[in-house]
Enzyme design. Structure first.
Site, PDB file in Angstrom:
ATOM      1  N   ASP A 121      50.552  44.316  42.690  1.00  0.00           N
ATOM      2  CA  ASP A 121      51.680  44.016  41.814  1.00  0.00           C
ATOM      3  C   ASP A 121      51.864  42.510  41.647  1.00  0.00           C
ATOM      4  O   ASP A 121      51.250  41.713  42.354  1.00  0.00           O
ATOM      5  CB  ASP A 121      52.964  44.628  42.388  1.00  0.00           C
ATOM      6  CG  ASP A 121      52.991  46.151  42.274  1.00  0.00           C
ATOM      7  OD1 ASP A 121      52.281  46.694  41.411  1.00  0.00           O
ATOM      8  OD2 ASP A 121      53.731  46.782  43.057  1.00  0.00           O
ATOM      9  N   TYR A 164      46.486  46.100  54.625  1.00  0.00           N
ATOM     10  CA  TYR A 164      47.448  45.100  54.149  1.00  0.00           C
ATOM     11  C   TYR A 164      48.146  44.450  55.328  1.00  0.00           C
ATOM     12  O   TYR A 164      48.256  45.035  56.405  1.00  0.00           O
ATOM     13  CB  TYR A 164      48.527  45.755  53.275  1.00  0.00           C
ATOM     14  CG  TYR A 164      48.122  46.079  51.862  1.00  0.00           C
ATOM     15  CD1 TYR A 164      48.344  45.171  50.826  1.00  0.00           C
ATOM     16  CD2 TYR A 164      47.546  47.309  51.545  1.00  0.00           C
ATOM     17  CE1 TYR A 164      48.001  45.480  49.515  1.00  0.00           C
ATOM     18  CE2 TYR A 164      47.195  47.616  50.246  1.00  0.00           C
ATOM     19  CZ  TYR A 164      47.427  46.699  49.237  1.00  0.00           C
ATOM     20  OH  TYR A 164      47.081  47.004  47.939  1.00  0.00           O
TER      21      TYR A 164
END
Length: 250
Positions: free
Chosen positions: A51, A109
């Site tokens: 994003d 992540y």
């Protein structure tokens, strides 16, 4: 011929990975640079999409091109054309069927938090000044390992066929001057990691207990989970492929 490119980027200046009209994206900048240098139209297929504002320490994409004679020299020259916040690491010639998204079997992540005001992390970590109970946050994070359906952490109205993910690791640890959340899974839903972190922070602040986290996980309701934390603290750190995918041509 098909190639994989390995690269990294600092996401502050980009409206995410995926190319879109009237917005600067990582995919858009890379495709324009590759097309100009290789003198042919190049379209990239990424391992996933990040994003707006999210960073990537390791990302892959594949593309079709005429034969590239010197892969290392091509990386060097492409880097000279790219902005400072995008860096190519390596080019791999792969089999024509190799796919950057579908063959990736594991992704990791990190989310960075600082608990003291620090000018060097203004654009790269989330500042949380409230005291946090890391032990409780790790207890809550461990619940993710035994769960499969993560619709409660998915962005609303997301067009996906399944909300099932296999989380293999989820842990908080102090690293020097920051608090880091690491999570590894076979796949992630859109906004999932930022929603997970927001939920675990509620536990760390003493607002929610473990029983409520279980309620959230079983609810499949995004509104019950914590607010998404800012994108600037999130890093895609690793994308793994079967050995044969990247070694098909040595």
């Amino acid at each position: 011929m098909r190639y994989f490119v390995e690269f990294s980027y600092f996401g502050k200046n980009y409206h995410g990975w995926q190319k879109q009209p009237n917005a600067i994206t990582v995919q858009g900048v890379l495709e324009e640079t590759f097309s100009t240098y290789l003198r042919e139209t190049v379209e990239l297929t990424g391992a996933g999409r990040t994003d707006a504002g999210v960073h990537a320490k390791q990302m892959y994409a594949h593309f079709e091109s005429n034969a590239i004679n010197d892969l290392q020299q091509t990386v060097y020259r492409l880097n000279a054309f790219l902005p400072a916040d995008i860096s190519l690491k390596k080019l791999h010639q792969v089999e024509e069927s190799a796919h950057a998204r579908f063959e990736a079997f594991e992704r990791s992540y990190e989310y960075w938090i600082v608990q003291e005001k620090n000018p060097f992390y203004t654009e790269s970590a989330h500042y949380v000044k409230v005291p946090l109970d890391i032990g409780k946050m790790n207890e809550a994070a461990s619940l993710l390992l035994d769960h499969k359906d993560f619709e409660c952490f998915s962005r609303s109205n997301t067009d996906v066929k399944t909300f099932l993910c296999e989380v293999k690791r989820a842990v908080w640890e102090v690293r020097e001057d920051k608090l880091v959340f690491s999570i590894t899974a076979d796949r992630f839903l859109r906004n999932m990691v930022r929603a997970v972190v927001g939920t675990l922070l509620e536990v760390g602040m003493g607002k929610w207990d473990l029983s409520y986290v279980k309620t959230v996980l079983n609810s499949r309701d995004r509104s019950k989970a914590g607010a998404s934390v800012p994108a600037k603290g999130l890093y895609l750190t690793s994308v793994l492929y079967p050995k044969k995918t990247l070694s098909a041509h040595g």
